[in-house]
Write a protein that holds these residues in place. Structure first.
Motif, PDB file in Angstrom:
ATOM      1  N   PHE A   1       4.441 -22.511  53.526  1.00  0.00           N
ATOM      2  CA  PHE A   1       5.693 -22.452  52.776  1.00  0.00           C
ATOM      3  C   PHE A   1       5.586 -21.570  51.534  1.00  0.00           C
ATOM      4  O   PHE A   1       6.411 -20.689  51.315  1.00  0.00           O
ATOM      5  CB  PHE A   1       6.109 -23.886  52.395  1.00  0.00           C
ATOM      6  N   ALA A   2       4.578 -21.775  50.718  1.00  0.00           N
ATOM      7  CA  ALA A   2       4.447 -21.030  49.464  1.00  0.00           C
ATOM      8  C   ALA A   2       4.172 -19.543  49.692  1.00  0.00           C
ATOM      9  O   ALA A   2       4.531 -18.717  48.855  1.00  0.00           O
ATOM     10  CB  ALA A   2       3.352 -21.631  48.592  1.00  0.00           C
ATOM     11  N   LYS A   3       3.578 -19.195  50.807  1.00  0.00           N
ATOM     12  CA  LYS A   3       3.318 -17.780  51.114  1.00  0.00           C
ATOM     13  C   LYS A   3       4.580 -17.093  51.624  1.00  0.00           C
ATOM     14  O   LYS A   3       4.838 -15.942  51.289  1.00  0.00           O
ATOM     15  CB  LYS A   3       2.203 -17.639  52.162  1.00  0.00           C
ATOM     16  N   ILE A   4       5.349 -17.785  52.440  1.00  0.00           N
ATOM     17  CA  ILE A   4       6.569 -17.202  53.019  1.00  0.00           C
ATOM     18  C   ILE A   4       7.686 -17.164  51.972  1.00  0.00           C
ATOM     19  O   ILE A   4       8.401 -16.174  51.849  1.00  0.00           O
ATOM     20  CB  ILE A   4       7.022 -18.008  54.256  1.00  0.00           C
TER      21      ILE A   4
ATOM     22  N   ASN B   1       9.216 -17.346  45.968  1.00  0.00           N
ATOM     23  CA  ASN B   1      10.051 -17.820  44.857  1.00  0.00           C
ATOM     24  C   ASN B   1      10.119 -19.341  44.781  1.00  0.00           C
ATOM     25  O   ASN B   1      10.427 -19.897  43.734  1.00  0.00           O
ATOM     26  CB  ASN B   1      11.465 -17.243  44.945  1.00  0.00           C
ATOM     27  N   ALA B   2       9.831 -20.002  45.907  1.00  0.00           N
ATOM     28  CA  ALA B   2       9.859 -21.462  45.938  1.00  0.00           C
ATOM     29  C   ALA B   2       8.465 -22.070  45.786  1.00  0.00           C
ATOM     30  O   ALA B   2       8.320 -23.293  45.815  1.00  0.00           O
ATOM     31  CB  ALA B   2      10.508 -21.943  47.238  1.00  0.00           C
TER      32      ALA B   2
ATOM     33  N   THR C   1      16.730 -25.766  42.370  1.00  0.00           N
ATOM     34  CA  THR C   1      16.320 -26.836  43.275  1.00  0.00           C
ATOM     35  C   THR C   1      17.094 -26.748  44.585  1.00  0.00           C
ATOM     36  O   THR C   1      16.536 -26.961  45.661  1.00  0.00           O
ATOM     37  CB  THR C   1      16.502 -28.208  42.612  1.00  0.00           C
ATOM     38  N   SER C   2      18.363 -26.409  44.491  1.00  0.00           N
ATOM     39  CA  SER C   2      19.170 -26.207  45.692  1.00  0.00           C
ATOM     40  C   SER C   2      18.546 -25.133  46.581  1.00  0.00           C
ATOM     41  O   SER C   2      18.435 -25.307  47.799  1.00  0.00           O
ATOM     42  CB  SER C   2      20.587 -25.808  45.283  1.00  0.00           C
ATOM     43  N   GLN C   3      18.119 -24.042  45.980  1.00  0.00           N
ATOM     44  CA  GLN C   3      17.479 -22.968  46.743  1.00  0.00           C
ATOM     45  C   GLN C   3      16.157 -23.432  47.347  1.00  0.00           C
ATOM     46  O   GLN C   3      15.830 -23.089  48.480  1.00  0.00           O
ATOM     47  CB  GLN C   3      17.250 -21.750  45.849  1.00  0.00           C
ATOM     48  N   TRP C   4      15.404 -24.202  46.586  1.00  0.00           N
ATOM     49  CA  TRP C   4      14.132 -24.709  47.100  1.00  0.00           C
ATOM     50  C   TRP C   4      14.340 -25.614  48.311  1.00  0.00           C
ATOM     51  O   TRP C   4      13.581 -25.532  49.284  1.00  0.00           O
ATOM     52  CB  TRP C   4      13.381 -25.460  46.013  1.00  0.00           C
ATOM     53  N   LEU C   5      15.340 -26.473  48.258  1.00  0.00           N
ATOM     54  CA  LEU C   5      15.607 -27.356  49.396  1.00  0.00           C
ATOM     55  C   LEU C   5      16.006 -26.541  50.627  1.00  0.00           C
ATOM     56  O   LEU C   5      15.564 -26.835  51.746  1.00  0.00           O
ATOM     57  CB  LEU C   5      16.698 -28.368  49.044  1.00  0.00           C
ATOM     58  N   GLY C   6      16.824 -25.520  50.407  1.00  0.00           N
ATOM     59  CA  GLY C   6      17.195 -24.640  51.514  1.00  0.00           C
ATOM     60  C   GLY C   6      15.999 -23.905  52.085  1.00  0.00           C
ATOM     61  O   GLY C   6      15.850 -23.770  53.307  1.00  0.00           O
TER      62      GLY C   6
END
Length: 132
Positions: free
Chosen positions: A17-20, A23-24, A84-89
């Protein structure tokens, strides 16, 4: 795909997740919401519900937030901030695109919950896809 292997993929140091979603990356291991998301992703029944609802046209973030409401019971005026909305998405996008290998996504589906206005739905899973 098992929910255990899903967690392994999320945390994979090379393709996770953190590599792809660079920004999140700050979302990873950031606290209660991250822990909730991981707990949901590793819960077979919840992921079955989220994947099935997606097949019925309900964006995975909306389903995730349904479980959030059931478990956390936030105040009536509770909202997530834009980041946070972007992170959840991004989190649900990672699961559906990179773990479940759905081929397409349709953005901007209205959900209007906890300050989140829109979310993506996913389509065209691989032929051999089985809901976890």
């Amino acid at each position: 795909m098992t929910t255990r292997s899903l967690k392994d993929q999320i945390y994979n140091s090379k393709t996770g997740f953190a590599k792809i979603y660079k920004n999140a990356a700050p979302f990873v291991n950031s606290g209660d919401l991250w822990d909730f998301c991981i707990a949901t992703a590793t819960d077979e029944k919840r992921m079955l519900c989220i994947a099935f609802a997606n097949e019925l046209g309900i964006p995975p973030v909306k389903s995730l937030l349904y479980f959030y409401r059931q478990e956390k019971n936030p105040a009536d005026d509770f909202t997530f901030d834009a980041q946070t909305s972007q992170w959840l998405g991004a989190f649900m996008g990672f699961i559906f695109k990179y773990c479940f290998h759905y081929q397409k996504q349709k953005n901007r589906n209205q959900i209007q919950i906890y300050g989140i206005g829109t979310a993506a739905k996913f389509s065209e899973p691989p032929a051999d896809f089985k809901i976890p």
